[in-house]
Structures are given as structure tokens and as C-alpha cells.
Design a protein around this motif. Structure first.
Motif, PDB file in Angstrom:
ATOM      1  N   ASP A   1       0.814  -1.214   0.000  1.00 16.95           N
ATOM      2  CA  ASP A   1       0.000   0.000   0.000  1.00 16.95           C
ATOM      3  C   ASP A   1       0.849   1.266   0.000  1.00 16.95           C
ATOM      4  O   ASP A   1       0.495   2.261  -0.631  1.00 16.95           O
ATOM      5  CB  ASP A   1      -0.926   0.003   1.227  1.00 16.95           C
ATOM      6  N   ASN A   2       1.956   1.221   0.706  1.00 11.38           N
ATOM      7  CA  ASN A   2       2.798   2.410   0.816  1.00 11.38           C
ATOM      8  C   ASN A   2       3.386   2.820  -0.528  1.00 11.38           C
ATOM      9  O   ASN A   2       3.734   3.978  -0.722  1.00 11.38           O
ATOM     10  CB  ASN A   2       3.927   2.130   1.824  1.00 11.38           C
TER      11      ASN A   2
ATOM     12  N   ASP B   1       4.819   6.667   5.920  1.00  8.81           N
ATOM     13  CA  ASP B   1       5.668   7.451   5.014  1.00  8.81           C
ATOM     14  C   ASP B   1       4.863   8.337   4.064  1.00  8.81           C
ATOM     15  O   ASP B   1       5.244   8.545   2.916  1.00  8.81           O
ATOM     16  CB  ASP B   1       6.606   6.547   4.215  1.00  8.81           C
ATOM     17  N   VAL B   2       3.759   8.835   4.539  1.00 10.65           N
ATOM     18  CA  VAL B   2       3.026   9.876   3.825  1.00 10.65           C
ATOM     19  C   VAL B   2       2.943  11.094   4.745  1.00 10.65           C
ATOM     20  O   VAL B   2       3.161  10.992   5.950  1.00 10.65           O
ATOM     21  CB  VAL B   2       1.595   9.422   3.439  1.00 10.65           C
TER      22      VAL B   2
ATOM     23  N   TYR C   1      -4.227  12.726   4.422  1.00  9.01           N
ATOM     24  CA  TYR C   1      -2.936  12.233   3.960  1.00  9.01           C
ATOM     25  C   TYR C   1      -2.538  12.983   2.684  1.00  9.01           C
ATOM     26  O   TYR C   1      -3.359  13.191   1.785  1.00  9.01           O
ATOM     27  CB  TYR C   1      -3.013  10.740   3.609  1.00  9.01           C
ATOM     28  N   TYR C   2      -1.258  13.350   2.604  1.00 12.68           N
ATOM     29  CA  TYR C   2      -0.712  13.998   1.413  1.00 12.68           C
ATOM     30  C   TYR C   2       0.573  13.265   0.993  1.00 12.68           C
ATOM     31  O   TYR C   2       1.187  12.561   1.783  1.00 12.68           O
ATOM     32  CB  TYR C   2      -0.369  15.471   1.675  1.00 12.68           C
ATOM     33  N   VAL C   3       0.971  13.485  -0.247  1.00  5.71           N
ATOM     34  CA  VAL C   3       2.240  12.973  -0.745  1.00  5.71           C
ATOM     35  C   VAL C   3       3.244  14.107  -0.695  1.00  5.71           C
ATOM     36  O   VAL C   3       3.024  15.162  -1.297  1.00  5.71           O
ATOM     37  CB  VAL C   3       2.108  12.450  -2.189  1.00  5.71           C
ATOM     38  N   TYR C   4       4.336  13.906   0.060  1.00  5.30           N
ATOM     39  CA  TYR C   4       5.323  14.975   0.178  1.00  5.30           C
ATOM     40  C   TYR C   4       6.425  14.872  -0.877  1.00  5.30           C
ATOM     41  O   TYR C   4       7.230  15.785  -1.030  1.00  5.30           O
ATOM     42  CB  TYR C   4       5.933  14.994   1.583  1.00  5.30           C
TER      43      TYR C   4
ATOM     44  N   LEU D   1       4.860  10.792   8.193  1.00  3.40           N
ATOM     45  CA  LEU D   1       4.669   9.747   9.195  1.00  3.40           C
ATOM     46  C   LEU D   1       5.714   8.669   8.961  1.00  3.40           C
ATOM     47  O   LEU D   1       5.465   7.654   8.316  1.00  3.40           O
ATOM     48  CB  LEU D   1       3.254   9.166   9.088  1.00  3.40           C
ATOM     49  N   THR D   2       6.887   8.892   9.492  1.00  4.73           N
ATOM     50  CA  THR D   2       8.014   7.993   9.248  1.00  4.73           C
ATOM     51  C   THR D   2       8.564   7.479  10.565  1.00  4.73           C
ATOM     52  O   THR D   2       7.879   7.519  11.598  1.00  4.73           O
ATOM     53  CB  THR D   2       9.089   8.719   8.411  1.00  4.73           C
ATOM     54  N   VAL D   3       9.811   7.023  10.568  1.00  2.58           N
ATOM     55  CA  VAL D   3      10.374   6.371  11.740  1.00  2.58           C
ATOM     56  C   VAL D   3      10.786   7.368  12.820  1.00  2.58           C
ATOM     57  O   VAL D   3      11.116   6.969  13.931  1.00  2.58           O
ATOM     58  CB  VAL D   3      11.588   5.498  11.361  1.00  2.58           C
TER      59      VAL D   3
END
Length: 729
Positions: free
Chosen positions: A278-279, A331-332, A339-342, A535-537
Motif C-alpha cells: 500500500d505504501n 511514510d506519507v 494524507y498527502y504525498v510529500y 509519518l516515518t520512523v
């Protein structure tokens, strides 16, 4: 009036009259090399066939204590997966585990132990010795079913265990076995791919030998021959690049009746399908949203994420997800309930949105990576050719190719093609736009029709901001490229010069306006690309800048030696340690570029070589270009480490800059030594070694087994590649 056929015949006869001798010598050399490659394939790579010809085969199938099936096969299970034989009292040269071809393919690890003249008991690894290593066998690769043993005298007892979880291996039971043999005869196998690879290596070695005629073909003086040689080299590079991308079939996302057929729809000539989870569908989802008039993704974040005080804390997110059982997108960018795509938007506008509007399907990301990788190869080649023809006069076809090949192969694009995901696509787009922008700028720096070239060049360079903003530093090359013409010589003060300068600036303003509007529509800020909302590590909103992260990043990216073992493909992930007492974002890397790419060692002599250039030409354009490239490379590498972390794919952000600087320095040295026979010969030999070592490292890096790549998803098929190389096993 002669006919077309007569003209062709005359041209051919004229061509043969001039080049007959050269063509005959080349044909003889190619034929001899092909014969030598064939001899290697027959007698060297099939050595096991000849050495096992006089073996006395012993069939141990009847001594198996495993459960036998109705079809005559034997079942190895999670309970019964050990085969042991005693009182053999025979020499054992090899073992053949004849796994049934009818079962699903898988890779199994086999632990073999034996007693012989030097060991009365089974032996394993100790503090001072290494025992018999696990043998990896693919159940559907014939050559891997044979295991050569190195014993001391006669073998008495033999134990064969299918390694399971207790030995760190993954096995899917039951495993079907047709039979077990000692001292089996190896079949003869002429491997066409191996023969072709060896033939190519030999031809390349012959073509680039120091006495080769390609070093006598000057780029400027022999434009037809040199262009033909360059075009041929580029075609080979594109073919290899394409073949390598499609080799990693699990990441390609296209299917036909004979390729990725498990995902073929059964009707279309070719269809696309989703890969990577999905990511990996962010760009495709954004294209769908844009088609519907939105800039945020369709999927709605879970309510717990919207209620969190700090949704960017990964630990807190994971706890909330466990408590509720509701997943979130990783990771979005998350901002105010959407949710957005950076990642840069240009790849969406270039590939995904048009493809979705035309077909209603998701664009296969790997194809976009391949298209832009080919565009980069073509652009880098054209740019290098432009510099060779218009800034240097003595570059030969041989020297050009010795520098063009590592410039392409070592710039990091092969790793992006190895993992052709949406992470790789914006980097690949940024690199492709950069080299074509620089080429157009060079075309526009001289000649009558400057404005279209300058405008196109600046448009390419400006579009980098919508792909990989870090690569915008290459726009600073405009200063050394145009300073003399527009500032020193005062062309900017003329009407024509002012118009040309406007063509340089206008695309930046247009693209900046579009990107700022896009940012404002999403985040209410002209300059916020959304990376901080990822939204990452780690919490990007609080990452900030810290000097403590620079030292380990500088060492890893630039200086760390490669970590190697003695088994193909030799490279393995480099160790990492740090005294930085905070969170470090780090994925596997394989050494720093200055340690792994010997061609960059030329940079150690930059000051002296640039002194040569000053004596050659009164202008400072090349010097300025080299200085900007080196400064940009350092800035981008350290900025990547500060803003995102230390990742192998980030090497593509800056490797090209250092390689391009090295290439220009080599051009300068070539210009200085081209008329000094002894010095020129030495330069060629050194350059040949540096280029070969750099390209070899980059090619081996392509084949290192990694999580998520072909070797991980299809390990039994990857074993076929290993058997092709490790022919003596």
C-alpha cells in the motif's frame, strides 16, 4: 542517372575499399575472442562435467528412511528431515540431492557432516576453525542439486540435514526428494548468458587495451567515427539497463503471458499490477485524487490518528494502532486530517496522471524509473560529448568512453534501477532533468539560436524542484557557465543579452509559482513541501539540525571502505557505529564513494590539475564548474544526512557531481599529455584501472542480495545466478 541500388553498391564498394583491412582485422579478433569465450564455457565452466566423468556413482535412495509417496518420491517434513548413513567406507567427491521437479520451487539450506580419515566424529565450526558451511540448493535448479565435498580419505558416516528454523533457515515442508546419490556425474550445460557475459567482458577488454585504435580516434577530428562509437556504447548501456530492471521482476509491475504471468489478467497483451504494498501506491493515489479535483489522498486517516496530540511520534502511533487495531499509512504526509504525498509532484504530472486519465490504471513506477534512467544516460552522454568537443580538443573516443561508462554506471542510477520504487523515481527524474538542463545551457552558450536552448535548459533545471529539491544546487553551475559571457564581457547590457537572460530566469519563476501554489493549496505555506509532516520512523517536525550527525554521515558517505567476503558477489553491508547520542536514521550502505570508486581519487590532485588548465586556457569556466560540482556534492550529502538520514539510494544525489568533476579533471590531464607519448600511455593505463575498478564495484552492488529485491522474493531463482558464477561448487 544511377539507381538507388547502384548508389548503395557504389557506397559499399567505396567503404570496403577504405576500411576492408580494418574490418578484416576486427572480424578476426572478434572471431578469436568468441572462440576463446566458447572454450572457457566448454572446458572451464564445465570443469565438473569432466572431473566427474569417471566417478563410480553410488545410489543411496534405497537406504533412505523417509516416508515414501505413491509417486515414488520421499517426503522431508518438519519432524523427519535428517538423512544419516553409516559404514559407507568410500571416497565421496560429491552429493546429489535430487529434489522432485513437480513441487513448488524453493531454496533450502542443507547441513552436511561426515567422518573421514581426519575426523572420527562429526565436526562443526569452533573458535579456531570453520566447519562445512550450509549448502544452498534450489529445488528447481539442476546445477545446484550437486554439492562437491572436500574430504580426507574415505568417508565412513554421512549426515545430511535440511536446515530449518533452528539453524536460521526458512523452509516450507514437505520437501519431495526423488533420490540421493554419491559421486554423481555432472551434466554438461552450455550457459548462453554466461557465454555472452564472458564474451562481452573479453571484447570490452580487447577494445580498451592501451594499444587500441579507439585512442587514435579524436572526438573533434573524427566526428563520424566517434559518434558511431558513442551511439553503439549507449545502445549497449541502455540494453543492459533495461535487462537489469526487468530481471528484478518482483518490482516491475507489468505482466504478460510469459513475464510475471502469475499477475497476468489472461487477456491483455500486457497489463499492470500493484507491487510494493500500500505504501508504494502514493503517486498513483495522488493521480487519482487530482483527477477528482483533490490534492489529498482518498483514504481517510483513522480517528485515533486525528485525535493524537502528536501524530508524528512513531512510538505513540504504534501503541495507538495496537490498541485500536486500525492501521495507518506509513511514510506519507499527515496534515489536518488528511494524507498527502510529500514527494515531488512532477513525476505524477509526467507519468501517473496522464496514464490514469488514458487507461484508468496505475502507472507502473518501474517503467518511469527506466524511462528517466535512459534519459539520464542519453543526457549525461550528450553533456559529456558537448564538453569534449567544445572545451577540449584532444579527447579520443577511447578516453571519452573510459570516462562516460563510469560516469553512468557509478552515479547511483544502477541502485535506483535495482529498486525501481516511488522512492527512486523522483531522484531519477531530478538527475535526468539536471543533465539535460546542463546540456541545453551548453548548447545555448554559443551559436545564433540561444534563447530556445537557454529557456529549455532553465525549464529542465527548474523542474528539478518538483522532483528532488536537493539537486537544485546544480543550478549554481549557471554562474561559471555564463559569468564570462554576460558579466565579464557585458553581454547582459545588450538588448540580445537581456532577452537571453530573461530566458534563463523566466522558467524558474514559472515553475516556482506553480510549486508554491501547490504547497499553499495543501499546507497554507508557499515554501512548505510537507516533508516535516511525514509519518516515518522519527518525528520530522522536531528533527532539526544537529552537527553531531555530520561526522558519521561524512564517513559513511565518503570514506568508509567496502565490507567484503570471499564469495560472489563479494560485497556485504558495511558496519556502522556512532557516538552520536541521539536517533540516527540509517539503512544498509556498502561503503563511501571515495573508498569504493577509485576514479574519484583523481580529485586528490585537483589543485595541480586545475593549474594545468590555467596554463592551457585563459578562461576559468572549467575551473568554476569543477569547484561548484565539488561544493554541491558535499552540501547535498550532508544535507541528506541532516534532513533524512544515511541511505544507499541517497548516494545518487551527489555521486554524479563528484564523478563529473573527476571526468573534467581527466579531460584536462588528457589535454596536457596527449602529445607526450610516454606520459599519455601511463595515463591511459592508470585511467583504465581506475575506471574498471569503479565500474566493477558498481556492478557487484547490483547483485548483492537485499531485502525486498529479487534475491529475497525469489531466492531459488537467484540461486541460478549464483550457480552461473560459482561454477566450481
Amino acid at each position: 542517372m544511377p539507381t538507388v541500388r547502384e548508389n548503395i553498391a557504389y557506397t559499399f564498394e567505396h567503404f570496403m575499399l577504405i576500411y576492408r583491412g580494418t574490418l578484416l582485422r576486427a572480424a578476426r579478433a572478434v572471431a578469436l575472442i568468441a572462440l576463446l569465450a566458447a572454450a572457457c564455457e566448454v572446458f572451464v565452466f564445465n570443469m565438473n562435467y569432466f572431473t566427474s566423468a569417471d566417478y563410480q556413482t553410488i545410489n543411496l535412495t534405497d537406504r533412505l528412511s523417509l516416508a515414501q509417496n505413491e509417486d515414488g518420491t520421499y517426503s522431508l517434513t518438519d519432524v523427519d528431515h535428517v538423512m544419516e548413513f553409516s559404514n559407507l567406507n568410500t571416497e565421496v567427491h560429491n552429493i546429489k540431492l535430487d529434489f522432485a521437479a513437480s513441487q513448488p520451487a524453493q531454496l533450502v539450506s542443507v547441513k552436511i557432516q561426515f567422518t573421514d580419515g581426519a575426523h572420527q566424529t562429526y565436526f562443526d565450526s569452533t573458535e579456531y576453525t570453520v566447519g562445512v558451511p550450509l549448502a544452498d540448493i534450489s529445488t528447481n535448479v539442476e546445477q545446484s542439486k550437486f554439492v562437491n565435498l572436500q574430504t580426507a580419505g574415505r568417508v565412513d558416516n554421512l549426515r545430511i540435514e535440511i536446515a530449518g528454523e533452528e539453524l536460521g533457515a526458512e523452509v516450507s515442508y514437505p520437501i519431495l526428494l526423488d533420490g540421493l546419490y554419491l559421486n554423481a556425474h555432472r551434466p554438461f550445460a552450455f550457459n548462453g548468458w554466461r557465454f555472452a557475459a564472458v564474451l562481452m567482458v573479453m571484447l570490452v577488454g580487447y577494445g580498451f587495451r592501451p594499444k587500441s585504435a579507439i585512442y587514435r580516434i579524436r572526438i573533434v577530428e573524427n566526428p563520424r567515427k566517434s559518434k558511431a562509437g558513442i551511439i553503439f556504447a549507449v545502445l549497449v548501456e541502455v540494453a543492459l539497463l533495461t535487462g537489469f530492471l526487468f530481471y528484478g521482476s518482483n518490482l516491475v509491475g507489468v505482466a504478460t503471458s510469459s513475464y510475471n504471468y502469475g499477475s497476468w489478467d489472461g487477456a491483455s497483451v500486457v497489463n499492470t499490477f500493484e507491487v510494493g504494498g500500500d505504501n508504494a501506491q502514493q503517486y498513483a493515489e495522488l493521480a487519482r485524487a487530482m483527477a477528482e479535483g483533490r490534492l489529498y489522498l482518498d483514504e481517510e486517516p483513522p480517528q485515533w490518528l486525528q485525535d493524537m496530540e502528536d501524530p508524528y511520534d512513531k512510538g505513540a502511533r504504534d501503541e495507538a494502532q495496537k490498541a485500536t487495531g486500525e492501521p495507518y499509512l506509513f511514510d506519507v504526509a499527515y496534515y489536518e486530517g488528511h494524507y498527502y504525498v510529500y514527494f515531488g509532484v512532477v513525476p505524477v504530472l509526467l507519468f501517473y496522471l496522464p496514464f490514469y486519465l488514458l487507461t484508468g490504471a496505475n502507472f507502473p513506477t518501474a517503467i518511469g524509473v527506466l524511462v528517466m534512467a535512459i534519459a539520464f544516460v542519453l543526457g549525461a552522454t550528450a553533456l559529456l560529448d558537448r564538453f569534449a568537443r567544445y572545451h577540449f580538443r584532444s579527447v579520443s573516443l577511447g578516453v571519452y568512453l573510459l570516462l562516460q561508462i563510469p560516469l553512468v554506471a557509478c552515479s547511483g542510477i544502477l541502485y535506483l534501477v535495482k529498486f525501481p520504487t516511488f522512492y527512486s523515481l523522483p531522484i531519477m527524474c531530478g538527475l535526468a532533468f539536471s543533465v539535460w538542463g546542463l546540456y541545453c545551457w551548453n548548447r545555448g552558450s554559443v551559436g545564433r539560436h540561444r534563447r530556445p536552448w537557454l529557456f529549455t535548459g532553465s525549464l529542465c533545471m527548474a523542474l528539478v524542484a518538483g522532483c528532488r529539491p536537493q539537486l537544485l544546487v546544480l543550478s549554481f553551475l549557471a554562474f561559471p557557465l555564463f559569468w564570462r559571457t554576460y558579466i565579464t564581457e557585458g553581454r547582459l547590457r545588450t538588448r540580445a543579452g537581456a532577452g537571453e537572460f530573461a530566458c534563463l530566469v523566466a522558467p524558474y519563476l514559472l515553475v516556482a509559482a506553480g510549486i508554491m501554489a501547490y504547497n499553499y493549496a495543501r499546507f497554507g505555506s508557499l515554501t512548505d513541501f510537507g516533508a516535516n509532516y511525514n509519518l516515518t520512523v522519527n518525528d520530522m517536525t522536531k528533527r532539526g539540525m544537529n552537527l553531531g550527525r555530520l561526522a558519521p554521515a561524512f564517513f559513511t558517505y565518503f570514506l568508509q571502505p567496502p565490507s567484503m567476503v570471499g564469495v560472489f558477489p563479494f560485497l556485504q553491508p558495511a558496519p556502522f557505529d556512532t557516538t552520536y547520542m541521539g536517533q540516527t536514521i540509517k539503512e544498509v550502505t556498502f561503503g563511501g564513494i571515495f573508498a569504493c570508486l577509485p576514479l574519484l581519487w583523481v580529485l586528490a590532485f585537483s589543485k595541480r590539475i586545475l593549474g594545468m588548465r590555467v596554463r592551457q586556457r585563459s578562461t576559468r569556466t572549467i575551473m568554476g564548474v569543477i569547484v561548484v560540482l565539488l561544493a554541491s556534492g558535499v552540501v547535498v550529502a550532508l544535507a541528506d544526512a541532516e534532513l533524512a538520514g544515511i541511505l544507499q539510494r541517497y548516494y545518487a544525489d551527489f555521486s554524479f557531481m563528484f564523478l563529473a568533476a573527476s571526468v573534467l579533471l581527466c579531460f584536462v590531464v588528457n589535454e596536457q599529455l596527449s602529445h607526450a607519448r610516454t606520459g599519455y600511455d601511463l595515463m591511459l593505463k592508470v585511467l583504465l584501472v581506475l575506471a574498471a575498478a569503479s565500474v566493477t564495484y558498481s556492478l557487484l552492488l547490483c547483485l548483492v542480495p537485499e531485502t525486498g529485491w529479487y534475491s529475497d522474493v525469489y531466492p531459488w531463482a537467484y540461486q541460478d545466478l549464483l550457480q552461473t558464477v560459482l561454477f566450481w561448487k
